[in-house]
Write a protein that holds these residues in place. Structure first.
Motif, PDB file in Angstrom:
ATOM      1  N   GLY A   1       4.135 -13.293   5.239  1.00  0.00           N
ATOM      2  CA  GLY A   1       3.309 -14.193   6.053  1.00  0.00           C
ATOM      3  C   GLY A   1       3.231 -13.772   7.509  1.00  0.00           C
ATOM      4  O   GLY A   1       2.331 -14.206   8.231  1.00  0.00           O
ATOM      5  N   LYS A   2       4.158 -12.932   7.971  1.00  0.00           N
ATOM      6  CA  LYS A   2       4.137 -12.552   9.398  1.00  0.00           C
ATOM      7  C   LYS A   2       2.957 -11.659   9.765  1.00  0.00           C
ATOM      8  O   LYS A   2       2.255 -11.955  10.738  1.00  0.00           O
ATOM      9  CB  LYS A   2       5.471 -11.903   9.798  1.00  0.00           C
ATOM     10  N   PRO A   3       2.695 -10.579   9.010  1.00  0.00           N
ATOM     11  CA  PRO A   3       1.491  -9.814   9.351  1.00  0.00           C
ATOM     12  C   PRO A   3       0.223 -10.660   9.253  1.00  0.00           C
ATOM     13  O   PRO A   3      -0.706 -10.495  10.052  1.00  0.00           O
ATOM     14  CB  PRO A   3       1.480  -8.681   8.313  1.00  0.00           C
ATOM     15  N   VAL A   4       0.189 -11.587   8.296  1.00  0.00           N
ATOM     16  CA  VAL A   4      -0.984 -12.453   8.151  1.00  0.00           C
ATOM     17  C   VAL A   4      -1.143 -13.339   9.391  1.00  0.00           C
ATOM     18  O   VAL A   4      -2.239 -13.442   9.965  1.00  0.00           O
ATOM     19  CB  VAL A   4      -0.874 -13.317   6.868  1.00  0.00           C
TER      20      VAL A   4
ATOM     21  N   GLY B   1       0.797  -1.233   0.000  1.00  0.00           N
ATOM     22  CA  GLY B   1       0.000   0.000   0.000  1.00  0.00           C
ATOM     23  C   GLY B   1       0.821   1.270   0.000  1.00  0.00           C
ATOM     24  O   GLY B   1       0.479   2.213   0.720  1.00  0.00           O
ATOM     25  N   ASN B   2       1.889   1.316  -0.820  1.00  0.00           N
ATOM     26  CA  ASN B   2       2.702   2.535  -0.916  1.00  0.00           C
ATOM     27  C   ASN B   2       3.154   3.068   0.440  1.00  0.00           C
ATOM     28  O   ASN B   2       2.997   4.260   0.738  1.00  0.00           O
ATOM     29  CB  ASN B   2       1.925   3.637  -1.642  1.00  0.00           C
ATOM     30  N   GLY B   3       3.666   2.203   1.260  1.00  0.00           N
ATOM     31  CA  GLY B   3       4.169   2.652   2.557  1.00  0.00           C
ATOM     32  C   GLY B   3       3.129   2.662   3.660  1.00  0.00           C
ATOM     33  O   GLY B   3       3.448   2.965   4.802  1.00  0.00           O
ATOM     34  N   HIS B   4       1.885   2.334   3.335  1.00  0.00           N
ATOM     35  CA  HIS B   4       0.855   2.214   4.374  1.00  0.00           C
ATOM     36  C   HIS B   4       0.253   0.816   4.299  1.00  0.00           C
ATOM     37  O   HIS B   4      -0.867   0.622   3.815  1.00  0.00           O
ATOM     38  CB  HIS B   4      -0.237   3.276   4.202  1.00  0.00           C
ATOM     39  N   PRO B   5       1.006  -0.185   4.789  1.00  0.00           N
ATOM     40  CA  PRO B   5       0.614  -1.579   4.560  1.00  0.00           C
ATOM     41  C   PRO B   5      -0.707  -1.958   5.232  1.00  0.00           C
ATOM     42  O   PRO B   5      -1.017  -1.496   6.327  1.00  0.00           O
ATOM     43  CB  PRO B   5       1.777  -2.375   5.173  1.00  0.00           C
ATOM     44  N   VAL B   6      -1.472  -2.778   4.514  1.00  0.00           N
ATOM     45  CA  VAL B   6      -2.739  -3.295   5.035  1.00  0.00           C
ATOM     46  C   VAL B   6      -2.843  -4.775   4.661  1.00  0.00           C
ATOM     47  O   VAL B   6      -2.093  -5.271   3.826  1.00  0.00           O
ATOM     48  CB  VAL B   6      -3.965  -2.558   4.434  1.00  0.00           C
ATOM     49  N   LEU B   7      -3.778  -5.461   5.308  1.00  0.00           N
ATOM     50  CA  LEU B   7      -4.099  -6.828   4.923  1.00  0.00           C
ATOM     51  C   LEU B   7      -5.425  -6.812   4.178  1.00  0.00           C
ATOM     52  O   LEU B   7      -6.364  -6.146   4.605  1.00  0.00           O
ATOM     53  CB  LEU B   7      -4.204  -7.720   6.163  1.00  0.00           C
TER      54      LEU B   7
END
Lengths: 313, 313
Positions: free
Chosen positions: B225-228, A205-211
């Motif tokens: 896989g870690k954030p997941v 996410g361009n430096g704003h990570p999401v799941l």
């Protein structure tokens, strides 16, 4: 000698919504033995793990709450794209309404969830679920779903925690759907909720990570999947587990809890109270048969519960 | 005015194995702000989630401990069936010994684990892992592996817990391998260990149900896989995370922790102490580059740590 009387025997009744009788006695007896140091039934605090099914065990399941949420979601999608109303599975959900939703099993529900929620972030999903719980009302009972948790089970959760048990949910419902309400409704924090889940993908996410949620099942926490989910999340066998009669979905969890080096306590709820809640049975009676064979404790909601829902809700 | 001084400022140094300097200051500053009610950095207790990589972050990884365990397991299998010694991957493991094991990455290790452990019950596996930890010694340092946890990190875990943080492991290693030692070594209970896992199967076992390991990966808890894994097990973003330089395996977890509505604290260990431990770098320097760009705190083990291992071990 007086000092040796266990404290809980002196305290007020910890399970006031349960009628006196063999079921209540067996629960109190198990907890008393588990906490009596030096006794034959003593269980060290770190092993006091209790797992609870959710739908039909901790709250009502007519309709399954996540099914009602799904219906709202499908309606919202149809507003955006009217053609969906003519396509399956959306059509069936819209037409079937509560009756169909009540009959749907967890795998079908999870497939629909995947269809309606793929690509959303976990934060977006949680926001939508929270909004649902704020506005939705039970079609027959007319109150928010979170007010339809069973009073006797809320007391049981609290009684177990007061005696050093960790209380967990292990349910076929979606993990992230239940997490939205588990703390406020049951006093169970999100990290103690085990349910079915979709695969998730890390998006930088361009430096704003999401799941982001994917349209693929990761784990189906039903039947033989329940002991697996419990092992993955807890890493210990429960010593106490509770489920209910409807689909046979709790049989393996209750067997896994009951049969082990140290025998556990398995509780099975039977929905036999048409007057105060709902009465329904299981096609093949597999859960009740397993209960008889395994020596589980069967709760008749009609006979064993003084009230079903919390008073003054 | 005197009453307003935070208690921890009056207490003895909670991180005695850390040298004074900007790294130690930034950790103490973060924890102080997180626990200062009414302050801009205050974090409610239920959101104080801290996740730690294991290999190279909480204990040494030269060799990776689970690799050494695997070598023992392969040797035992070869004793039963000598022909295995000529077949891959057994041959490579036996010949490569420590040098090869140090170079293996997590996916390769997990594949070998699947080959050597499929069909075993969780109880059998735990017994074998426990036996390994009792007898095995580090090839160079000559002590049990559980004595090679880093003293500064043990202090950090304790310091965070004393300030209301929940400490979790999130590592590429096998969940059930780490669970055997996590409580005694780190004070982290099995249910707070997130790692890689094999698929498991419920086996009714003629009324004595068990879970059996299958030769298929279920989840690889490395890199993205870690954030997941964290979301599946905890359901909240960590506000504190620690990893180390070697394979880039912690980058996504540290990004996910640092970049969010409420900025988190990301700690990266650099193994630059050939004298007291080991010195090794990463091929492309991706972790250190990400640390510079993301504003993470980088620990030089040589400069920032007064001692590496607990005294008198």
């Amino acid at each position: 000698m007086l000092v040796a009387v266990p404290l809980q025997a002196l305290a007020a009744d910890p399970l006031p919504s349960w009628n006196d009788g063999p079921v209540k006695q067996s629960i109190v007896g198990f907890v008393t033995r588990a906490t009596t140091q030096g006794g034959p039934g003593f269980i060290p605090p770190e092993e006091r793990i209790a797992t609870f099914d959710n739908d039909g065990t901790l709250w009502q399941e007519q309709p399954v709450v996540q099914g009602a949420f799904l219906l709202e979601q499908v309606k919202a999608r149809v507003k955006e794209d009217a053609s969906l109303a003519k396509r399956q599975p959306f059509k069936a959900v819209l037409e079937g309404d509560v009756a169909l939703l009540s009959a749907m099993d967890e795998p079908q529900l999870m497939e629909l969830v995947a269809t309606t929620h793929a690509g959303k972030t976990q934060e977006e999903f949680a926001r939508e679920a929270r909004a649902f719980f704020q506005t939705a009302r039970h079609p027959k009972l007319g109150v928010p779903y979170t007010q339809l948790a069973y009073a006797p089970m809320l007391e049981l959760l609290q009684y177990l925690r007061a005696n050093g048990f960790q209380t967990w949910i292990s349910s076929g419902g979606g993990t992230d759907f239940m997490r939205v309400i588990s703390e406020d409704t049951y006093g169970i924090p999100p990290q103690q909720v085990i349910g079915s889940s979709l695969k998730e993908k890390f998006d930088e996410g361009n430096g704003h990570p999401v799941l982001r949620r994917e349209a693929r099942l990761d784990h189906l926490n039903d039947k033989a999947g329940k002991p697996v989910g419990i092992e993955q999340h807890i890493g210990r066998r429960p010593v106490f587990a509770a489920g209910n009669v409807r689909s046979g979905g709790d049989i393996q969890m209750l067997q896994y809890t009951k049969e082990q080096p140290r025998p556990g306590f398995s509780l099975l709820l039977n929905h036999d109270d048409a007057e105060r809640e709902f009465a329904y049975a299981e096609k093949n009676d597999a859960s009740l048969k397993a209960a008889r064979e395994g020596g589980w404790t069967v709760v008749s909601m009609r006979q064993d519960w003084k009230r079903i829902f919390p008073e003054g809700r």
